[in-house]
Design an enzyme around this catalytic site. Structure first.
Site, mmCIF file in Angstrom:
data_model
loop_
_atom_site.group_PDB
_atom_site.id
_atom_site.type_symbol
_atom_site.label_atom_id
_atom_site.label_comp_id
_atom_site.label_asym_id
_atom_site.label_seq_id
_atom_site.Cartn_x
_atom_site.Cartn_y
_atom_site.Cartn_z
ATOM 1 C CE LYS A 165 138.000 87.639 79.662
ATOM 2 N NZ LYS A 165 137.589 88.843 79.338
ATOM 3 C CB THR A 166 141.606 87.246 77.170
ATOM 4 O OG1 THR A 166 141.642 88.025 75.994
ATOM 5 C CG2 THR A 166 142.789 86.664 77.288
ATOM 6 N NE ARG A 192 136.439 95.996 77.462
ATOM 7 C CZ ARG A 192 137.018 94.874 77.339
ATOM 8 N NH1 ARG A 192 137.950 94.440 78.181
ATOM 9 N NH2 ARG A 192 137.112 94.018 76.237
ATOM 10 C CG ASP A 238 142.809 89.792 73.279
ATOM 11 O OD1 ASP A 238 141.718 89.546 72.466
ATOM 12 O OD2 ASP A 238 142.883 90.831 74.025
ATOM 13 C CE LYS A 243 135.852 91.762 41.269
ATOM 14 N NZ LYS A 243 134.742 92.330 40.406
ATOM 15 C CE1 TYR A 244 137.276 94.170 44.596
ATOM 16 C CE2 TYR A 244 136.081 92.115 44.847
ATOM 17 C CZ TYR A 244 136.354 93.430 44.458
ATOM 18 O OH TYR A 244 134.857 93.905 44.069
ATOM 19 N N GLY A 269 136.007 91.502 78.100
ATOM 20 C CA GLY A 269 135.360 91.212 76.879
ATOM 21 C C GLY A 269 134.874 89.559 77.006
ATOM 22 C CG ASP A 286 144.111 95.184 83.161
ATOM 23 O OD1 ASP A 286 145.337 95.482 83.773
ATOM 24 O OD2 ASP A 286 143.946 95.743 81.803
ATOM 25 C CG MET A 303 138.977 92.068 68.323
ATOM 26 S SD MET A 303 137.691 91.623 69.322
ATOM 27 C CE MET A 303 136.786 93.129 69.241
HETATM 28 P P1 FBP Z 1 139.445 91.021 77.126
HETATM 29 O O1 FBP Z 1 141.007 91.285 77.144
HETATM 30 O O2 FBP Z 1 138.767 91.586 78.095
HETATM 31 O O3 FBP Z 1 139.184 89.763 77.111
HETATM 32 O O4 FBP Z 1 138.862 91.457 75.717
HETATM 33 C C1 FBP Z 1 139.324 91.333 74.618
HETATM 34 C C2 FBP Z 1 138.840 92.084 73.365
HETATM 35 O O5 FBP Z 1 138.148 91.365 72.486
HETATM 36 C C3 FBP Z 1 139.991 92.563 72.516
HETATM 37 O O6 FBP Z 1 140.510 91.805 71.405
HETATM 38 C C4 FBP Z 1 139.610 93.673 71.777
HETATM 39 O O7 FBP Z 1 140.363 94.759 71.459
HETATM 40 C C5 FBP Z 1 138.844 94.231 73.019
HETATM 41 O O8 FBP Z 1 138.184 93.206 74.042
HETATM 42 C C6 FBP Z 1 137.305 95.229 72.536
HETATM 43 O O9 FBP Z 1 136.716 95.587 73.669
HETATM 44 P P2 FBP Z 1 135.511 96.117 73.843
HETATM 45 O O10 FBP Z 1 134.542 94.998 74.035
HETATM 46 O O11 FBP Z 1 135.282 97.011 75.039
HETATM 47 O O12 FBP Z 1 134.990 96.780 72.598
#
Ligand code: FBP
Length: 573
Positions: free
Chosen positions: A230-231, A173, A233, A270-271, A109, A204, A278
């Protein structure tokens, strides 16, 4: 006039902007801010501005099951970490390779800063290994297997400097896993005569990078492999790799949006806004955004798992706070939910495991006969879930066999479940107000923003460092930049053995190496800080609106709260 763009690397001197872009992006159609970011001068850690050499640390082991990891990686296991140190005067050490051919690939991602890793590698080669060549593999690891690449030069890279996205060479991916795919990768690196390959990816992809390093060394192929963390997350980290790039920018983007939603909630009164964030399996993004914005309710998946909470428990927790707030006439609020939450709830985990088996056998029929294969507990839970969630749980798995949590609308599910429970409480007379839920998913919005100063600089140093590691003949390491709480000049640069981040999982009767995902630690400083404040945030409105990312002035160089707390700093609210 084309602006001069300078790295403050100082090593090879200023670089001059090419007259025009020859690639997909055109700086001439950029906004003023995008243009000004291209020319943003990036500071380099001091060690990268002087002659340096590489010093090896002690032998490394593995994060778990070292004997199994040693068997799986006989050629690269146990390598020491590497640290760049200044080497001046008579100590000056010439790197063993003068001119390099390097390939780079973006994997998985998008995460803000990826283009700067590539710029960093490129500038390293320009500064320290003149006459070198950098190839970008297109479309992720598939580009390596299919031999799809482009030669990256000054003109090509220029418009992508300090810009978000992965579109310079795109990502993918695909995984290099079968013997045929390893052979394809071998053919490509041999054809291009590569000295090195830099894999920019998550857990991965970095596991894959290490498998490639092992394969190439085992076959006496000269190509070395270096990973880069990288990520968005934030779940690829360890002592030597304090954070993955992209997390800082993505969290700041989401925090701005959450801050805006908070003001909206307070304005209309109200909400209840249910915001799913993510982050896949880990809740780091949710925790960081909570620390930045102070929502009324934040669910942390790792805590839910540790306390073995059920869906009903989580719903009751939300409903109790909504009921208490109603007593103070607050019928609005903001609730943060990590996208992987569903996967943390033990009863849902069982259900997903059973569904995975059923899907792997390809037996999901329209008539629903497949449901007979579920245990009673999982069937009851499945039937209890809203239809939309049932369908989303049956969607195709990702290439690693995981449920695609980004596609499961947990925020909508909780709105429905909270509504039902509040209705019950109304009947009982314990809740008298009106509940209206609004669902949001903040995900893709944060992955390609203009990288913050931190991500821009961090990525540039990661790339520059990766170039250095390759020139010194290193392989099977992940580029590591540390001491991140200090000024950039004092950052450390080096590499950490990828095998030292690994453990094994037993799958289909075989040991499989994996880089363990770093989850939110419930005894770690970021979670403890959050836990000490959440009750106050629940009932009193302590909303903070951090506003858009700043590139100059106050806050522009601030690192994420998570990183600061993890590195021993503190935040005052
Ligand atoms: P990576 O683990 O490859 O960095 O991806 C992170 C991410 O953005 C997650 O937060 C999310 O669940 C996923 O990719 C979404 O995947 P896709 O881009 O395949 O929809």
């Amino acid at each position: 006039m084309a602006p001069a763009f300078a790295t403050t690397a100082g090593y090879g001197g200023d670089r001059v902007a090419p007259p025009h872009s020859v690639t997909g992006r055109f700086a001439s159609v950029y906004s003023d801010l995008q243009n000004s970011r291209i020319d943003h001068a990036l500071p380099l850690p001091s060690v990268l501005k002087t002659p340096f050499t590489i010093v090896d640390g002690p032998q490394s082991s593995a994060a778990g099951n070292p004997d199994e990891i040693a068997k799986l990686f006989p050629n690269v296991f146990g390598q020491p970490s590497a640290m760049l140190v200044p080497s001046g005067g008579s100590d000056a050490v010439q790197p063993p390779i003068q001119k390099l051919k390097i390939g780079v690939v973006l994997s998985g991602g998008q995460a803000p800063g990826g283009h700067n890793v590539i710029s960093g590698i490129f500038d390293y080669l320009q500064d320290r290994a003149k006459g070198s060549t950098l190839y970008g593999f297109r479309g992720g690891p598939a580009g390596i297997m299919k031999g799809k690449y482009v030669e990256l030069n000054t003109d090509y890279i220029y418009p992508y400097r300090n810009q978000g996205g992965f579109d310079m060479i795109r990502s993918g991916r695909d995984k290099i896993e079968t013997p045929e795919q390893f052979k394809q990768a071998e053919d490509t690196v041999q054809k291009l005569d590569l000295d090195g390959l830099v894999v920019i990816g998550g857990d991965d992809s970095n596991t894959n990078a290490c498998l490639l390093a092992e394969y190439f060394r085992g076959k006496n192929i000269k190509t070395r492999v270096i990973g880069c963390p990288k990520t968005i997350d934030g779940d690829l980290k360890c002592k030597e790799v304090p954070t993955s790039f992209g997390f800082d920018t993505a969290c700041k983007i989401y925090a701005e949006m959450i801050g805006n939603v908070m003001i909206d909630a307070r304005s209309t009164g109200k909400y209840y806004h249910f915001v799913r964030l993510m982050g896949r399996a880990a809740s780091h993004i949710t925790l960081e955004c909570a620390l930045q914005t102070h929502p009324n309710i934040t669910i942390i998946g790792e805590e839910v798992a540790a306390k073995k909470l059920t869906l009903k428990n989580v719903t009751d927790y939300i409903v109790d706070i909504i009921t208490k707030r109603a007593e103070d006439n607050y019928n609005y609020g903001v609730i943060l939910i990590p996208e992987g939450l569903i996967d943390f709830i033990p009863e849902v985990q069982h259900l997903i495991a059973e569904l995975n088996e059923i899907l792997a056998q390809g037996t999901v029929d329209q008539e629903g006969i497949w449901k007979k294969k579920l245990t009673d507990q999982s069937l009851n839970l499945f039937e209890f879930l809203p239809n939309a969630i049932q369908e989303q749980l049956l969607l195709e798995r990702d290439p690693h066999g995981n449920v695609q949590v980004a596609k499961i609308e947990t925020e909508k599910m909780f709105i429905q479940m909270v509504e039902t429970e509040l209705e019950k409480r109304k009947q009982e007379g314990t809740y008298k107000a009106q509940f209206k839920g609004q669902a949001h998913f903040f995900g893709y919005e944060g992955r390609c923003g203009l990288p913050t100063n931190f991500d821009s600089t961090y990525c540039y140093a990661l790339g520059y460092g990766a170039g250095a590691l390759l020139q010194f003949g290193k392989t099977g390491l992940i580029s590591s930049v540390g001491n991140l709480c200090a000024p950039v000049e004092e950052w450390t640069v080096g590499g950490t053995a990828l095998t030292s981040l690994m453990d094994v999982e037993r799958r289909h009767g075989k040991f499989k190496p994996v880089i363990k995902k770093a989850m939110v630690e419930l005894d770690g400083a970021p979670f403890k800080k959050f836990a000490s404040l959440r009750d106050e945030w629940a009932l009193k409105n302590r909303y903070i609106s951090p506003g858009p990312i700043q590139f100059t002035g106050p806050g522009s160089d601030a690192i994420s709260h998570t990183l600061l707390l993890e590195l021993g700093g503190d935040i005052c609210f």
